[in-house]
Design a protein around this motif. Structure first.
Motif, mmCIF file in Angstrom:
data_model
loop_
_atom_site.group_PDB
_atom_site.id
_atom_site.type_symbol
_atom_site.label_atom_id
_atom_site.label_comp_id
_atom_site.label_asym_id
_atom_site.label_seq_id
_atom_site.Cartn_x
_atom_site.Cartn_y
_atom_site.Cartn_z
ATOM 1 N N TYR A 26 0.987 -0.507 -0.981
ATOM 2 C CA TYR A 26 1.710 0.725 -1.214
ATOM 3 C C TYR A 26 1.510 1.457 -2.448
ATOM 4 O O TYR A 26 1.935 2.644 -2.657
ATOM 5 C CB TYR A 26 3.130 0.256 -1.073
ATOM 6 C CG TYR A 26 3.641 -0.388 -2.547
ATOM 7 C CD1 TYR A 26 4.527 0.084 -3.495
ATOM 8 C CD2 TYR A 26 3.328 -1.814 -2.483
ATOM 9 C CE1 TYR A 26 4.867 -0.308 -4.509
ATOM 10 C CE2 TYR A 26 3.966 -2.434 -3.840
ATOM 11 C CZ TYR A 26 4.397 -1.649 -4.746
ATOM 12 O OH TYR A 26 5.030 -2.563 -5.868
ATOM 13 N N GLN A 62 1.189 -4.980 -13.398
ATOM 14 C CA GLN A 62 2.138 -4.470 -12.566
ATOM 15 C C GLN A 62 3.602 -5.059 -13.323
ATOM 16 O O GLN A 62 3.884 -4.947 -14.323
ATOM 17 C CB GLN A 62 2.110 -4.851 -11.345
ATOM 18 C CG GLN A 62 1.019 -3.906 -10.667
ATOM 19 C CD GLN A 62 1.350 -2.458 -10.540
ATOM 20 O OE1 GLN A 62 2.637 -2.049 -10.222
ATOM 21 N NE2 GLN A 62 0.589 -1.673 -11.006
ATOM 22 N N SER A 63 4.299 -5.783 -12.502
ATOM 23 C CA SER A 63 5.346 -6.204 -12.983
ATOM 24 C C SER A 63 5.505 -7.309 -14.054
ATOM 25 O O SER A 63 6.625 -7.605 -14.837
ATOM 26 C CB SER A 63 6.349 -6.862 -11.865
ATOM 27 O OG SER A 63 6.911 -5.767 -11.290
ATOM 28 N N ASN A 113 12.899 -3.735 -10.046
ATOM 29 C CA ASN A 113 12.375 -2.380 -10.480
ATOM 30 C C ASN A 113 13.483 -1.494 -10.965
ATOM 31 O O ASN A 113 13.399 -0.955 -12.308
ATOM 32 C CB ASN A 113 11.845 -1.676 -9.379
ATOM 33 C CG ASN A 113 10.512 -2.150 -8.918
ATOM 34 O OD1 ASN A 113 10.038 -3.154 -9.375
ATOM 35 N ND2 ASN A 113 9.607 -1.341 -8.129
ATOM 36 N N GLU A 157 0.486 5.309 -8.679
ATOM 37 C CA GLU A 157 1.626 4.692 -8.519
ATOM 38 C C GLU A 157 2.672 5.988 -8.404
ATOM 39 O O GLU A 157 3.852 6.253 -7.887
ATOM 40 C CB GLU A 157 2.176 4.051 -9.770
ATOM 41 C CG GLU A 157 1.639 2.507 -9.651
ATOM 42 C CD GLU A 157 2.399 1.649 -10.579
ATOM 43 O OE1 GLU A 157 1.928 1.068 -11.352
ATOM 44 O OE2 GLU A 157 3.791 1.715 -10.412
ATOM 45 N N ASN A 164 11.027 4.073 -6.600
ATOM 46 C CA ASN A 164 11.377 4.009 -7.984
ATOM 47 C C ASN A 164 11.936 5.261 -8.371
ATOM 48 O O ASN A 164 12.775 5.330 -9.371
ATOM 49 C CB ASN A 164 10.034 3.845 -8.875
ATOM 50 C CG ASN A 164 9.763 2.333 -8.615
ATOM 51 O OD1 ASN A 164 10.291 1.427 -8.640
ATOM 52 N ND2 ASN A 164 8.141 2.350 -8.392
ATOM 53 N N TYR A 188 7.455 3.839 -17.051
ATOM 54 C CA TYR A 188 7.631 2.657 -16.404
ATOM 55 C C TYR A 188 6.201 2.591 -15.652
ATOM 56 O O TYR A 188 5.710 1.646 -15.651
ATOM 57 C CB TYR A 188 8.784 3.039 -15.466
ATOM 58 C CG TYR A 188 8.623 1.723 -14.260
ATOM 59 C CD1 TYR A 188 9.208 0.602 -14.580
ATOM 60 C CD2 TYR A 188 8.192 1.997 -12.975
ATOM 61 C CE1 TYR A 188 9.237 -0.545 -13.557
ATOM 62 C CE2 TYR A 188 8.097 1.134 -11.989
ATOM 63 C CZ TYR A 188 8.724 -0.123 -12.497
ATOM 64 O OH TYR A 188 8.691 -1.072 -11.575
ATOM 65 N N CYS A 192 3.271 -0.372 -16.056
ATOM 66 C CA CYS A 192 2.894 -1.364 -15.084
ATOM 67 C C CYS A 192 1.523 -1.159 -14.815
ATOM 68 O O CYS A 192 0.869 -2.356 -14.421
ATOM 69 C CB CYS A 192 3.734 -0.855 -13.687
ATOM 70 S SG CYS A 192 5.268 -1.431 -13.545
ATOM 71 N N TYR A 239 10.758 -12.125 -7.819
ATOM 72 C CA TYR A 239 11.569 -11.450 -6.949
ATOM 73 C C TYR A 239 12.492 -12.173 -6.010
ATOM 74 O O TYR A 239 13.236 -13.157 -6.830
ATOM 75 C CB TYR A 239 10.489 -10.693 -6.092
ATOM 76 C CG TYR A 239 9.431 -10.303 -6.681
ATOM 77 C CD1 TYR A 239 9.457 -9.497 -7.734
ATOM 78 C CD2 TYR A 239 8.096 -10.608 -5.923
ATOM 79 C CE1 TYR A 239 8.358 -9.041 -8.334
ATOM 80 C CE2 TYR A 239 6.782 -9.985 -6.587
ATOM 81 C CZ TYR A 239 7.047 -9.308 -7.729
ATOM 82 O OH TYR A 239 5.954 -8.773 -8.332
ATOM 83 N N GLY A 256 3.487 -10.053 -10.577
ATOM 84 C CA GLY A 256 3.206 -8.624 -10.343
ATOM 85 C C GLY A 256 2.423 -8.511 -9.416
ATOM 86 O O GLY A 256 1.798 -9.437 -8.817
ATOM 87 N N VAL A 257 2.595 -7.347 -8.719
ATOM 88 C CA VAL A 257 2.060 -6.994 -7.181
ATOM 89 C C VAL A 257 0.449 -6.858 -7.446
ATOM 90 O O VAL A 257 -0.392 -6.464 -6.395
ATOM 91 C CB VAL A 257 2.419 -5.807 -6.649
ATOM 92 C CG1 VAL A 257 3.714 -6.058 -5.969
ATOM 93 C CG2 VAL A 257 2.483 -4.426 -7.466
HETATM 94 N N1 GLN Z 1 4.945 -0.712 -10.380
HETATM 95 C C1 GLN Z 1 5.011 -1.577 -9.329
HETATM 96 C C2 GLN Z 1 6.531 -0.996 -8.588
HETATM 97 O O1 GLN Z 1 7.237 -0.417 -9.138
HETATM 98 C C3 GLN Z 1 5.543 -3.048 -9.684
HETATM 99 C C4 GLN Z 1 6.174 -3.747 -8.736
HETATM 100 C C5 GLN Z 1 5.825 -5.279 -8.969
HETATM 101 O O2 GLN Z 1 4.844 -5.511 -9.448
HETATM 102 N N2 GLN Z 1 6.686 -6.151 -8.313
HETATM 103 O O3 GLN Z 1 6.625 -0.996 -7.160
#
Ligand code: GLN
Length: 303
Positions: A26, A62-63, A113, A157, A164, A188, A192, A239, A256-257
């Motif tokens: 995504y 990422q997260s 998020n 992103e 977001n 943000y 990430c 998560y 993180g993704v």
């Molecule tokens: N930047 C990603 C987002 O906002 C971070 C999500 C993640 O790593 N879970 O969707």
């Protein structure tokens, strides 16, 4: 303890499952990552560092950044933050909008998020540069001056960040963002999109293993805040699979993704595993398997 041998065994355990995950698509800039890539590093509270596989290959944190934004916001005196973000597991996907309306724009926790957007907003108010504060902290703890935002990932992103943006505007409508929405989103996305490797993240994670003390011996966080961050990581850091992560790995951790997971062992050190293939919830299949093996095989556990 022979840490290198332990890490090698955990990598061997993870290897057969690597092909079962899918890189995040995504965010188009992450989709081309190799699902068979794997790295793992361990850093101890007194400065020992070991790693295996592609532990020096930078990836999109990422997260995992959410852990550092929270630590920095609290370090800068942001405890009123807890009036703007909760500390309960959400039981919903990390980018879900569903609870925000019934809960008046107050996100469940700082690691989804919505919660991270509030923390970024607070850090922006406190420092004037949320992204810069995260990058500086990572550079200082790891000694890796090259750590920075990957702008191609940040742009990717932002171009696909409708969810977001929706979360941010929705919270702004409740008065729970204090800076302009576009500024908060920019910081943000850019935090990430920081690229760092397993070694860098394990070393930075040691702040929480040292109960708030940085690598140079100065204190970033009060001991109580470090304890609280570790507690919320255990219950909310992975998560809507935080229960599964606690069951399998049993450590405070943040995923993180980009495929990284950073796990903290208070008093001992931090371990970061990375492999880009994700399970349906968004946690790295390989990193989970390696960390599970690691905590089974060693005494690095809080239980
Ligand atoms: N930047 C990603 C987002 O906002 C971070 C999500 C993640 O790593 N879970 O969707």
């Amino acid at each position: 303890m022979d840490y290198l041998e332990l890490l090698n065994k955990s990598m061997d355990t993870a290897k057969p499952v690597l092909g079962r995950g899918t890189p995040a698509d995504y965010i188009p800039a992450l989709a081309c990552a190799d699902p068979y890539a794997f790295g793992m590093a361990l850093a101890t509270v007194d400065g020992e560092v070991h790693g295996v596989g592609e532990w020096r290959t930078p990836f999109s944190i990422q997260s995992i950044s959410k852990l550092f934004t929270l630590a920095l916001a609290l370090a800068h005196g942001g405890s009123p933050l807890w009036q703007r973000v909760g500390r309960e597991p959400s039981g919903n996907p990390f980018n879900s909008l569903i609870q925000l309306e019934s809960e008046q724009g107050v996100p469940r926790n700082p690691f989804i998020n919505a919660g991270a957007l509030v923390v970024t907003d607070a850090l922006l108010t406190l420092t004037g540069d949320a992204r810069g504060a995260v990058v500086d902290l990572l550079r200082q703890e790891s000694g890796s001056e090259g750590i920075d935002t990957d702008l191609a990932v940040a742009e990717s992103e932002a171009a696909h960040g409708h969810r977001n943006a929706a979360l941010a505007h929705f919270m702004a409508s409740f008065g729970n963002l204090h800076n302009p929405v576009d500024d908060v989103l920019k910081h943000y996305f850019e935090q990430c999109s920081v690229a760092a490797d397993c070694r860098d993240l394990a070393m930075a994670g040691c702040i929480l293993a040292r109960h708030g003390v940085r690598g140079d011996g100065t204190r970033l966080l009060g001991r109580g805040d470090a304890k609280r961050i570790n507690a919320v990581l255990l219950t909310c850091g992975t998560y809507d699979a935080a229960g599964e992560f606690a069951y399998r790995v049993g450590l405070p951790g943040k995923s993180g993704v980009g495929g990284g997971i950073l796990a903290i062992v208070p008093g001992r050190g931090a371990v970061c595993a990375w492999s880009p293939g994700l399970d349906p919830v968004g946690n790295s299949v390989g990193a989970m398997a390696a960390l599970e093996d690691f905590t089974h095989r060693s005494d690095w556990s809080v239980f």
